[in-house]
Design a protein around this motif. Sequence first.
Motif, PDB file in Angstrom:
ATOM      1  N   MET A 242       0.865  -1.289  -0.035  1.00 28.02           N
ATOM      2  CA  MET A 242       0.055   0.159   0.041  1.00 28.02           C
ATOM      3  C   MET A 242       0.828   1.216   0.111  1.00 28.02           C
ATOM      4  O   MET A 242       1.929   1.220   0.597  1.00 28.02           O
ATOM      5  CB  MET A 242      -0.756  -0.058   1.282  1.00 28.02           C
ATOM      6  N   LYS A 243       0.342   2.254  -0.663  1.00 29.64           N
ATOM      7  CA  LYS A 243       1.226   3.576  -0.779  1.00 29.64           C
ATOM      8  C   LYS A 243       0.537   4.695  -0.095  1.00 29.64           C
ATOM      9  O   LYS A 243       0.683   5.495   0.757  1.00 29.64           O
ATOM     10  CB  LYS A 243       1.341   4.246  -2.118  1.00 29.64           C
ATOM     11  N   CYS A 244      -1.065   4.807  -0.407  1.00 32.21           N
ATOM     12  CA  CYS A 244      -1.748   6.020  -0.069  1.00 32.21           C
ATOM     13  C   CYS A 244      -2.562   5.554   1.170  1.00 32.21           C
ATOM     14  O   CYS A 244      -2.952   6.219   2.126  1.00 32.21           O
ATOM     15  CB  CYS A 244      -2.600   6.529  -1.123  1.00 32.21           C
ATOM     16  N   GLY A 245      -3.066   4.352   1.210  1.00 29.76           N
ATOM     17  CA  GLY A 245      -3.922   3.997   2.295  1.00 29.76           C
ATOM     18  C   GLY A 245      -5.413   4.392   2.248  1.00 29.76           C
ATOM     19  O   GLY A 245      -6.313   4.088   3.274  1.00 29.76           O
ATOM     20  N   GLY A 247      -7.596   4.697  -1.073  1.00 29.60           N
ATOM     21  CA  GLY A 247      -8.311   4.487  -2.277  1.00 29.60           C
ATOM     22  C   GLY A 247      -7.791   5.270  -3.318  1.00 29.60           C
ATOM     23  O   GLY A 247      -8.506   5.649  -4.226  1.00 29.60           O
ATOM     24  N   LYS A 248      -6.548   6.133  -3.373  1.00 27.55           N
ATOM     25  CA  LYS A 248      -6.043   7.035  -4.444  1.00 27.55           C
ATOM     26  C   LYS A 248      -5.164   6.537  -5.514  1.00 27.55           C
ATOM     27  O   LYS A 248      -5.242   6.748  -6.674  1.00 27.55           O
ATOM     28  CB  LYS A 248      -5.497   8.303  -3.548  1.00 27.55           C
ATOM     29  N   CYS A 249      -4.234   5.823  -5.012  1.00 23.81           N
ATOM     30  CA  CYS A 249      -3.292   5.136  -5.672  1.00 23.81           C
ATOM     31  C   CYS A 249      -3.367   3.955  -6.577  1.00 23.81           C
ATOM     32  O   CYS A 249      -2.445   3.569  -7.600  1.00 23.81           O
ATOM     33  CB  CYS A 249      -1.805   5.158  -4.939  1.00 23.81           C
ATOM     34  N   GLY A 250      -4.144   3.255  -6.181  1.00 22.84           N
ATOM     35  CA  GLY A 250      -4.712   1.773  -6.758  1.00 22.84           C
ATOM     36  C   GLY A 250      -3.542   0.822  -6.495  1.00 22.84           C
ATOM     37  O   GLY A 250      -3.512  -0.388  -7.269  1.00 22.84           O
ATOM     38  N   CYS A 252      -2.918  -0.951  -3.907  1.00 28.45           N
ATOM     39  CA  CYS A 252      -3.273  -2.320  -3.362  1.00 28.45           C
ATOM     40  C   CYS A 252      -4.689  -3.016  -3.815  1.00 28.45           C
ATOM     41  O   CYS A 252      -5.425  -3.957  -3.455  1.00 28.45           O
ATOM     42  CB  CYS A 252      -4.065  -1.873  -1.806  1.00 28.45           C
ATOM     43  N   CYS A 260      -7.068  -1.146   0.813  1.00 24.74           N
ATOM     44  CA  CYS A 260      -6.949  -0.359   1.955  1.00 24.74           C
ATOM     45  C   CYS A 260      -8.229  -0.052   2.282  1.00 24.74           C
ATOM     46  O   CYS A 260      -8.175   0.421   3.461  1.00 24.74           O
ATOM     47  CB  CYS A 260      -5.921   0.579   1.429  1.00 24.74           C
TER      48      CYS A 260
HETATM   49  S1  FES Z   1      -3.222   1.875  -1.162  1.00 27.38           S
HETATM   50 FE1  FES Z   1      -3.435   3.438  -2.367  1.00 27.38          FE
HETATM   51  S2  FES Z   1      -5.530   2.700  -3.416  1.00 27.38           S
HETATM   52 FE2  FES Z   1      -4.885   1.411  -1.629  1.00 27.38          FE
END
Ligand code: FES
Length: 278
Positions: A242-245, A247-250, A252, A260
Amino acid sequence: MERTHLPESNWQTRPARILRTRQMTEHEKLFEISLGGGRTLDYEPGQFVMISLFGVGEIPISIASSPTHRTSFEICVRAVGKVTRALHRLEAGDELGIRGPYGHGFPIRILEGNDLLIIAGGLGIAPLRSLIRYVLDNRRDFGHTHILLGCRTPGDILFADEIDGWRKRMDVHWECTVDRAAPEWTGQVGRITTLIPGVDMEAERTFAVVVGPPVMYKFVIRELLAKNIPEHQILLSLERHMKCGMGKCGRCQIHNFYCCQEGPVFNYSDVKWMPEAF
Ligand code: FES
Ligand SMILES: Cc1cc2nc3c(=O)[nH]c(=O)nc-3n(C[C@H](O)[C@H](O)[C@H](O)COP(=O)(O)OP(=O)(O)OC[C@H]3O[C@@H](n4cnc5c(N)ncnc54)[C@H](O)[C@@H]3O)c2cc1C
């Protein structure tokens, strides 16, 4: 896909301080953390936070304490790479950043009134400790509770002192197995799946809650289905990078789910048709 509204506090990195640390095993360390300004972290068992070390990076880590104790919270971290190793070098008094909490935790309101079969593989005990402590602090709200733990070796068992306390309680059934025994080990030896057939439970009123390494899920689920636990009563926490946690970066994404946000805790019935989930 439903999007969860994120209050402002959930995307801001907030300053936090380490109150205490404890080396748990060779690779895992426990951190007790408090937010600055007398604020508390409002979370549910099974949720995670993004831990930020300035100039190093940011990582998702599950909350290992129960929201029934609110002044501080705990995380248990395995040193595997850049950020986790830097975190391990920190001690009481050091500062870090916190975003979150994020994700859907274990559905406490649905679990209440039912029996629980909690299955932890290795570090999976970290988020499950949050649930176990919550259940023990609200014992009358839950039925029979079985806790099964599987570890590689006796030296890898986390929270061994607390486990001793759980073992002595009359209102919790506790079993532990290791893949490889040490000379002084007198307990069970074998995979965690070997413990499931022996659990005495009423399948229709039991919720199984499973957290562990990805390889464990397929085999544990097979045993739970053999015990006739309904698919929607099998809850799994799925770990993805995960990067953003939020729902923004996709990063996960599993099929049409963002782990996330919709997870990390899922019903087996919702994800069983996705081969990439396990
Ligand atoms: S961690 Fe970025 S969309 Fe889930
Ligand atoms: C929801 C969630 C909860 C988590 N809870 C915990 C926890 O309670 N305690 C804990 O120690 N770890 C937890 N993790 C895993 C933790 O986020 C990773 O170990 C961490 O991101 C590694 O960062 P690093 O910079 O130290 O390592 P890196 O240098 O980035 O990577 C080192 C190794 O770790 C692997 N890795 C990196 N990120 C992840 C990830 N997200 N999941 C699995 N493997 C990863 C890499 O593939 C590589 O093999 C959790 C992950 C998620 C998604």
